[in-house]
Design an enzyme around this catalytic site. Sequence first.
Site, mmCIF file in Angstrom:
data_model
loop_
_atom_site.group_PDB
_atom_site.id
_atom_site.type_symbol
_atom_site.label_atom_id
_atom_site.label_comp_id
_atom_site.label_asym_id
_atom_site.label_seq_id
_atom_site.Cartn_x
_atom_site.Cartn_y
_atom_site.Cartn_z
ATOM 1 N N LYS A 10 -12.739 19.167 10.061
ATOM 2 C CA LYS A 10 -12.468 18.440 11.307
ATOM 3 C C LYS A 10 -12.423 16.945 10.996
ATOM 4 O O LYS A 10 -13.338 16.418 10.365
ATOM 5 C CB LYS A 10 -13.560 18.717 12.343
ATOM 6 C CG LYS A 10 -13.217 18.240 13.729
ATOM 7 C CD LYS A 10 -12.081 19.049 14.352
ATOM 8 C CE LYS A 10 -12.583 20.155 15.240
ATOM 9 N NZ LYS A 10 -11.446 20.907 15.836
ATOM 10 N N THR A 55 -13.445 24.836 12.527
ATOM 11 C CA THR A 55 -13.595 23.368 12.527
ATOM 12 C C THR A 55 -14.319 22.924 13.796
ATOM 13 O O THR A 55 -15.020 21.918 13.787
ATOM 14 C CB THR A 55 -12.219 22.674 12.409
ATOM 15 O OG1 THR A 55 -11.439 22.988 13.570
ATOM 16 C CG2 THR A 55 -11.505 23.102 11.141
ATOM 17 N N ARG A 174 -1.507 -23.838 -1.824
ATOM 18 C CA ARG A 174 -0.895 -22.941 -0.822
ATOM 19 C C ARG A 174 -1.967 -22.322 0.054
ATOM 20 O O ARG A 174 -3.150 -22.314 -0.318
ATOM 21 C CB ARG A 174 -0.105 -21.841 -1.523
ATOM 22 C CG ARG A 174 -0.976 -20.864 -2.300
ATOM 23 C CD ARG A 174 -0.183 -19.690 -2.862
ATOM 24 N NE ARG A 174 -1.065 -18.747 -3.566
ATOM 25 C CZ ARG A 174 -0.638 -17.602 -4.081
ATOM 26 N NH1 ARG A 174 0.642 -17.246 -3.998
ATOM 27 N NH2 ARG A 174 -1.487 -16.794 -4.699
ATOM 28 N N GLN A 223 -4.597 -11.962 -8.242
ATOM 29 C CA GLN A 223 -5.139 -11.156 -9.342
ATOM 30 C C GLN A 223 -6.433 -11.779 -9.894
ATOM 31 O O GLN A 223 -7.429 -11.082 -10.079
ATOM 32 C CB GLN A 223 -4.107 -11.036 -10.480
ATOM 33 C CG GLN A 223 -2.915 -10.162 -10.179
ATOM 34 C CD GLN A 223 -1.752 -10.914 -9.531
ATOM 35 O OE1 GLN A 223 -1.942 -11.936 -8.846
ATOM 36 N NE2 GLN A 223 -0.529 -10.396 -9.697
ATOM 37 N N HIS A 251 1.674 -13.640 3.123
ATOM 38 C CA HIS A 251 2.254 -14.949 2.819
ATOM 39 C C HIS A 251 2.371 -15.839 4.054
ATOM 40 O O HIS A 251 2.669 -15.357 5.153
ATOM 41 C CB HIS A 251 3.655 -14.745 2.222
ATOM 42 C CG HIS A 251 3.668 -13.821 1.037
ATOM 43 N ND1 HIS A 251 3.081 -14.151 -0.170
ATOM 44 C CD2 HIS A 251 4.162 -12.572 0.870
ATOM 45 C CE1 HIS A 251 3.237 -13.151 -1.017
ATOM 46 N NE2 HIS A 251 3.879 -12.169 -0.416
HETATM 47 O O1 LIG Z 1 -1.152 -14.503 -6.195
HETATM 48 C C1 LIG Z 1 0.002 -14.081 -6.326
HETATM 49 N N1 LIG Z 1 0.250 -13.090 -7.219
HETATM 50 C C2 LIG Z 1 1.497 -12.590 -7.434
HETATM 51 O O2 LIG Z 1 1.667 -11.675 -8.255
HETATM 52 C C3 LIG Z 1 2.556 -13.152 -6.660
HETATM 53 N N2 LIG Z 1 3.896 -12.901 -6.601
HETATM 54 N N3 LIG Z 1 4.423 -13.731 -5.685
HETATM 55 N N4 LIG Z 1 3.439 -14.503 -5.157
HETATM 56 C C4 LIG Z 1 2.273 -14.165 -5.746
HETATM 57 N N5 LIG Z 1 1.005 -14.618 -5.577
#
Ligand SMILES: O=c1[nH]c(=O)c2nn[nH]c2[nH]1
Length: 289
Positions: A10, A55, A174, A223, A251
């Site tokens: 469930k 269930t 940014r 990353q 973005h």
């Molecule tokens: O932080 C980012 N990693 C990416 O791989 C990426 N690709 N475009 N903008 C990005 N900004």
Amino acid sequence: VYLKEQEYGKDRVRLAKVVKTGKWHEIIELTVCVLLDGEFEDSYTKTDNSMIVATDSMKNTIYILAKQSSCVENIEIFATEIGKHFITTYSHVHKATISIIKHKWTRMLIDGKLHDHSFHRDGEDVHDTKVVVSRKSVTIESGLKNLLVLKTTGSAFYGFLRDKYTTLPEADDRILSTNVDATWTFNIQNMASVGKIPFNDIFESVKQITLHTFATHNSASVQATLYLMAKNVLKKHSQIDSIRYELPNKHYFTYDLERFGLKNTGKDADIFVPFNDPAGLIIATVARV
Ligand SMILES: O=c1[nH]c(=O)c2nn[nH]c2[nH]1
């Protein structure tokens, strides 16, 4: 053909428990999913339903166990209790997978004091868990989901590969926004050790480490920020074996106002367009060596 794998149960069982200590009330609101695996082949292949735990019965069981449990607010423990119930009650059930989402109710601060029975929803981020109980083992993963964060500076993205497909300009400053989904896995030695792990404290700590790293780390990319968050969590919490982050890159691009004679680039950029789609998506799991 053959039945390769199966589990049933469930999903989206909604439950609220009010815990009253005199006038001081707590509200715990959960969504629970129970999935069982066991000797159910004949219900698929021979229309023999004799082994099926309905269930609907699973749904009833969740409310009964919630009534009896003193650990509903500790969703990893409560999930383990539910899983153990199905394994021990039905000898033909071999594995129970219990997933729980704990919804957010924050106690109101009224006239400078925490109110004894009123709460509000201050954000859609949640604490969740998935516990798999079998006769010989229990695995527990917990999560922080849907935590939306943004920083207006302290983020750059440059030095990336440029070729004939590349139009993205380099950015030394940014806006960075993401919606954090994090899932971590505990190293459970045995069933007895489950009761000793401070799951709720660890959840709050992982959330705070995630926010702190996001805010203070000068990000060279999503990353790099992801990896640092994960490293900091593993450094702090030895009970955690690995942690996985899924970070969409939501973005915020500057709007082109040059054509209207207005500067809106570099240091003059203050008008942006938030993009939900398409979004970057950065996914990684960091584990102990
Ligand atoms: O932080 C980012 N990693 C990416 O791989 C990426 N690709 N475009 N903008 C990005 N900004």
